[in-house]
Motif scaffolding. Structure first.
Motif, short mmCIF file in Angstrom:
data_model
loop_
_atom_site.label_atom_id
_atom_site.label_comp_id
_atom_site.label_asym_id
_atom_site.label_seq_id
_atom_site.Cartn_x
_atom_site.Cartn_y
_atom_site.Cartn_z
N MET A 1 -11.11 0.71 -6.68
CA MET A 1 -9.83 0.09 -6.28
C MET A 1 -8.94 -0.26 -7.46
SD MET A 1 -10.45 -2.62 -3.21
CE MET A 1 -10.89 -2.12 -1.55
N GLU A 2 -9.48 -0.19 -8.69
CA GLU A 2 -8.71 -0.59 -9.86
C GLU A 2 -7.38 0.16 -9.98
OE1 GLU A 2 -9.17 -2.92 -12.26
OE2 GLU A 2 -10.90 -3.69 -11.16
N HIS A 3 -7.32 1.39 -9.46
CA HIS A 3 -6.10 2.17 -9.57
C HIS A 3 -4.94 1.59 -8.76
CE1 HIS A 3 -7.81 3.66 -5.80
NE2 HIS A 3 -6.62 4.14 -5.49
N LEU A 4 -5.23 0.62 -7.89
CA LEU A 4 -4.19 0.00 -7.07
C LEU A 4 -3.44 -1.10 -7.81
CD1 LEU A 4 -6.08 -0.39 -3.65
CD2 LEU A 4 -4.63 1.49 -4.40
N VAL A 5 -4.03 -1.60 -8.91
CA VAL A 5 -3.41 -2.70 -9.65
C VAL A 5 -2.02 -2.30 -10.13
CG1 VAL A 5 -3.53 -4.11 -11.73
CG2 VAL A 5 -5.58 -3.74 -10.36
N GLY A 6 -1.04 -3.18 -9.84
CA GLY A 6 0.34 -2.92 -10.25
C GLY A 6 1.19 -2.30 -9.17
N LYS A 7 0.57 -1.82 -8.08
CA LYS A 7 1.34 -1.22 -7.00
C LYS A 7 1.92 -2.30 -6.10
CE LYS A 7 -0.80 3.33 -6.77
NZ LYS A 7 -1.35 4.38 -5.88
N LYS A 8 3.07 -1.98 -5.49
CA LYS A 8 3.75 -2.92 -4.61
C LYS A 8 3.56 -2.48 -3.16
CE LYS A 8 8.35 -4.89 -3.81
NZ LYS A 8 9.76 -4.88 -4.27
N ILE A 9 3.20 -3.42 -2.29
CA ILE A 9 2.96 -3.07 -0.89
C ILE A 9 4.24 -3.22 -0.07
CG2 ILE A 9 0.51 -3.63 -1.00
CD1 ILE A 9 1.14 -6.22 0.48
N ASN A 10 4.41 -2.33 0.91
CA ASN A 10 5.62 -2.36 1.73
C ASN A 10 5.52 -3.32 2.90
OD1 ASN A 10 7.07 -0.40 0.28
ND2 ASN A 10 6.01 1.27 1.31
N LYS A 11 4.32 -3.42 3.49
CA LYS A 11 4.14 -4.22 4.72
C LYS A 11 3.02 -5.23 4.52
CE LYS A 11 5.48 -0.29 7.64
NZ LYS A 11 5.05 0.63 8.73
N ASP A 12 3.04 -6.30 5.36
CA ASP A 12 1.96 -7.28 5.33
C ASP A 12 0.61 -6.58 5.52
OD1 ASP A 12 3.84 -9.27 5.12
OD2 ASP A 12 3.70 -9.93 7.20
N ILE A 13 -0.38 -7.01 4.75
CA ILE A 13 -1.75 -6.53 4.95
C ILE A 13 -2.49 -7.59 5.76
CG2 ILE A 13 -3.92 -5.88 3.84
CD1 ILE A 13 -2.34 -4.97 1.43
N MET A 14 -3.01 -7.16 6.92
CA MET A 14 -3.69 -8.11 7.82
C MET A 14 -5.17 -7.76 7.94
SD MET A 14 -0.86 -8.46 10.85
CE MET A 14 0.86 -8.86 10.50
N ASN A 15 -5.97 -8.79 8.23
CA ASN A 15 -7.39 -8.54 8.44
C ASN A 15 -7.64 -8.18 9.91
OD1 ASN A 15 -7.35 -10.96 9.88
ND2 ASN A 15 -8.38 -12.13 8.28
N ALA A 16 -8.90 -8.05 10.27
CA ALA A 16 -9.26 -7.61 11.63
C ALA A 16 -8.82 -8.61 12.70
CB ALA A 16 -10.77 -7.39 11.72
N TYR A 17 -8.52 -9.84 12.31
CA TYR A 17 -8.11 -10.88 13.28
C TYR A 17 -6.59 -11.05 13.32
CZ TYR A 17 -13.08 -11.90 12.91
OH TYR A 17 -14.45 -11.79 12.90
N GLY A 18 -5.87 -10.19 12.60
CA GLY A 18 -4.42 -10.27 12.63
C GLY A 18 -3.84 -11.31 11.69
N VAL A 19 -4.65 -11.84 10.79
CA VAL A 19 -4.18 -12.84 9.82
C VAL A 19 -3.68 -12.12 8.57
CG1 VAL A 19 -4.83 -14.79 8.35
CG2 VAL A 19 -5.78 -14.57 10.67
N THR A 20 -2.49 -12.50 8.10
CA THR A 20 -1.94 -11.88 6.89
C THR A 20 -2.76 -12.28 5.67
OG1 THR A 20 0.29 -11.81 7.81
CG2 THR A 20 0.09 -11.65 5.41
N VAL A 21 -3.30 -11.29 5.00
CA VAL A 21 -4.11 -11.52 3.80
C VAL A 21 -3.22 -11.44 2.56
CG1 VAL A 21 -6.03 -10.65 2.41
CG2 VAL A 21 -6.17 -10.61 4.91
N LYS A 25 5.71 -6.86 -0.04
CA LYS A 25 6.43 -6.91 -1.32
C LYS A 25 5.61 -7.54 -2.44
CE LYS A 25 11.08 -6.76 0.66
NZ LYS A 25 11.23 -5.34 0.37
N SER A 26 4.33 -7.87 -2.16
CA SER A 26 3.46 -8.38 -3.22
C SER A 26 3.04 -7.24 -4.14
CB SER A 26 2.20 -9.02 -2.63
OG SER A 26 2.53 -10.16 -1.86
N ILE A 27 2.75 -7.59 -5.39
CA ILE A 27 2.22 -6.61 -6.35
C ILE A 27 0.72 -6.82 -6.44
CG2 ILE A 27 2.23 -5.87 -8.76
CD1 ILE A 27 5.15 -6.81 -8.88
N ILE A 28 -0.03 -5.76 -6.25
CA ILE A 28 -1.49 -5.86 -6.25
C ILE A 28 -2.00 -6.27 -7.63
CG2 ILE A 28 -3.64 -4.56 -6.01
CD1 ILE A 28 -2.36 -5.07 -3.35
N ASN A 29 -2.82 -7.32 -7.66
CA ASN A 29 -3.48 -7.74 -8.88
C ASN A 29 -4.98 -7.87 -8.60
OD1 ASN A 29 -3.82 -10.22 -7.52
ND2 ASN A 29 -1.99 -11.10 -8.46
#
Length: 336
Positions: A1-21, A25-29
Motif C-alpha cells: 500500500m506504500e505506493h498510495l502515499v501522497g495520493k488524493k482521494i476523490n470521494k469519502d472512503i467508508m467502511n462496511a458499516y457505511g461510516v466515513t473512515v 479530498k484527503s491526501i493519503i498518509n
C-alpha cells in the motif's frame, strides 16, 4: 500500500458499516494506510485524483502554502528541542510533497513552489518537490522516493543552529560569516543521525548536498565517487530552486540563464547524469508553451533544436524566431 502515499482521494472512503473512515479530498498518509488496513478496505474501490492537475489552482496554492506553514512550525520546534518529529513529518509533510510533485505541468509546478518571500521555509518545500520529481524521472521505487522526499525536505535542517540575521543578510557574507553558514551541513547531519528510525541516507543528504563532483564543494571536498546519489539529486534541485527564487541578496535568475549555467558548471560541478535528466525532461515539455523573451515579446515554442535544446524556435504572431541563430534573445520565463 506504500505506493498510495501522497495520493488524493476523490470521494469519502467508508467502511462496511457505511461510516466515513477517510473524507474526500484527503491526501493519503501513513495513518490513512493504517485505517485502510484495520477496516479491511479494498483499495481497488478507491477513487484517486491522478495529480494536481485535478485540483484548482487555488487548491494547489493552498496545499503548498499550508505545507510551508506546517514545515515552518516543525523547524521552529526543532530549533528549540533539537529533536526531529519524524512521525509528524512522515504523516503530514512527505505525502504533501509527493502530491505537489505529481503536477504534470512542470512549468506550473516551478511557479507554484518558487520562493517569493519567507525564503528559508519555501525553499525546503521547493527542493523537496523538485527532488521528488527528479526521482520519478529516474524511475525510483516508491520506497526510495519516500526516502528522497524526506531527505530533500530536511536537507537544510542544520540551519536552525545558524543565526537568522546571517541567513537573511541582504549583502555579501564576510569570509567568517560564510564559514559559519557552511556548518549547517554538519549540524543537519548530527541532528538527523541521532533521530531514531531515520535512514542514514537522509542524514547524508544534509551533510553532502553542497559537495561537488570535482571535490570543490563542502564540508569535506568529497569527489563524485564518495557522494551519495540522493545528495547529488538534492544538489541539482537546490541550485535550480535557489536561483529561480527571490532571495535576500538577489532577484530570480531567468530560466535560460539557470539552465545554461547549470550545464556550464557555474554553480560547481554537479552530477552530469542528473543535470542531463533534469534539463532534458524540462525542455522536452516546452513545445506548445507560452514564453516571455528577454526583449519582452511573448511567443510560443513550436520546435526544439536537437543540437541546442535550450534555444528553440519561437512563433510570435506570424514571425518565427530561431534562438539558436539570434544569440541576443533568450527565454526569460516559461508560462505554465
Amino acid at each position: 500500500m506504500e505506493h498510495l502515499v501522497g495520493k488524493k482521494i476523490n470521494k469519502d472512503i467508508m467502511n462496511a458499516y457505511g461510516v466515513t473512515v477517510i473524507p474526500a479530498k484527503s491526501i493519503i498518509n501513513h495513518e490513512s494506510l493504517r485505517l485502510l488496513r484495520s477496516h479491511r478496505i479494498d483499495i481497488d474501490l478507491i477513487s484517486f485524483s491522478s495529480n494536481l492537475q485535478g485540483n484548482t489552482n487555488a487548491e494547489s496554492v493552498a496545499l503548498v502554502r499550508n505545507t510551508v506553514s506546517f514545515t515552518k512550525e516543525i523547524f521552529q520546534s526543532i530549533k528549540g528541542s533539537r529533536k526531529i518529529p519524524l512521525m509528524e513529518i512522515h504523516k503530514e509533510v512527505v505525502p504533501a510533497i509527493q502530491e505537489i510533485s505529481r503536477n504534470t505541468n512542470v512549468f506550473n509546478l516551478f511557479e507554484l513552489v518558487k520562493a517569493k518571500d519567507d525564503y528559508t521555509f519555501q525553499h525546503n518545500i521547493g527542493v523537496g518537490v523538485l527532488s521528488t520529481l527528479i526521482g520519478r524521472w529516474m524511475n525510483f521505487s516508491e520506497r526510495d522516493l519516500t526516502t528522497l522526499s524526506l531527505a530533500a525536505t530536511m536537507h537544510d535542517v542544520g540551519k536552525v543552529k545558524i543565526p537568522e540575521e546571517l541567513l537573511n543578510k541582504p549583502g555579501k557574507l564576510t569570509r567568517e560569516e560564510y564559514e559559519q553558514v557552511k556548518k549547517h551541513t554538519i549540524y543537519g547531519y548530527e541532528l538527523l543521525k541521532e533521530t531514531t528510525g531515520i535512514s542514514h541516507r537522509v542524514a547524508l543528504v544534509a551533510l553532502q548536498h553542497h559537495e561537488r563532483e570535482d571535490g570543490r564543494g563542502y564540508p569535506f571536498g568529497l569527489k563524485k565517487d564518495k557522494v551519495d546519489l540522493f545528495s547529488s539529486i538534492v544538489a541539482v534541485a537546490d541550485i535550480f530552486h535557489a536561483m529561480s527564487s527571490k532571495r535576500p541578496y538577489h532577484d530570480p535568475i531567468s530560466f535560460h540563464e539557470i539552465i545554461a549555467q547549470m550545464g556550464q558548471g557555474k554553480f560547481g560541478e554537479l552530477n552530469p547524469q542528473i543535470v542531463s535528466i533534469f534539463i532534458e525532461n524540462v525542455i522536452n515539455k516546452m513545445v506548445g508553451k507560452e514564453v516571455v523573451l528577454t526583449d519582452g515579446r511573448v511567443g510560443e515554442v513550436v520546435y526544439l533544436n536537437p543540437l541546442e535544446m535550450n534555444a528553440p524556435l519561437i512563433k510570435i504572431d506570424e514571425e518565427f524566431i530561431d534562438l539558436s541563430q539570434d544569440r541576443d534573445i533568450h527565454i526569460q520565463e516559461i508560462r505554465g
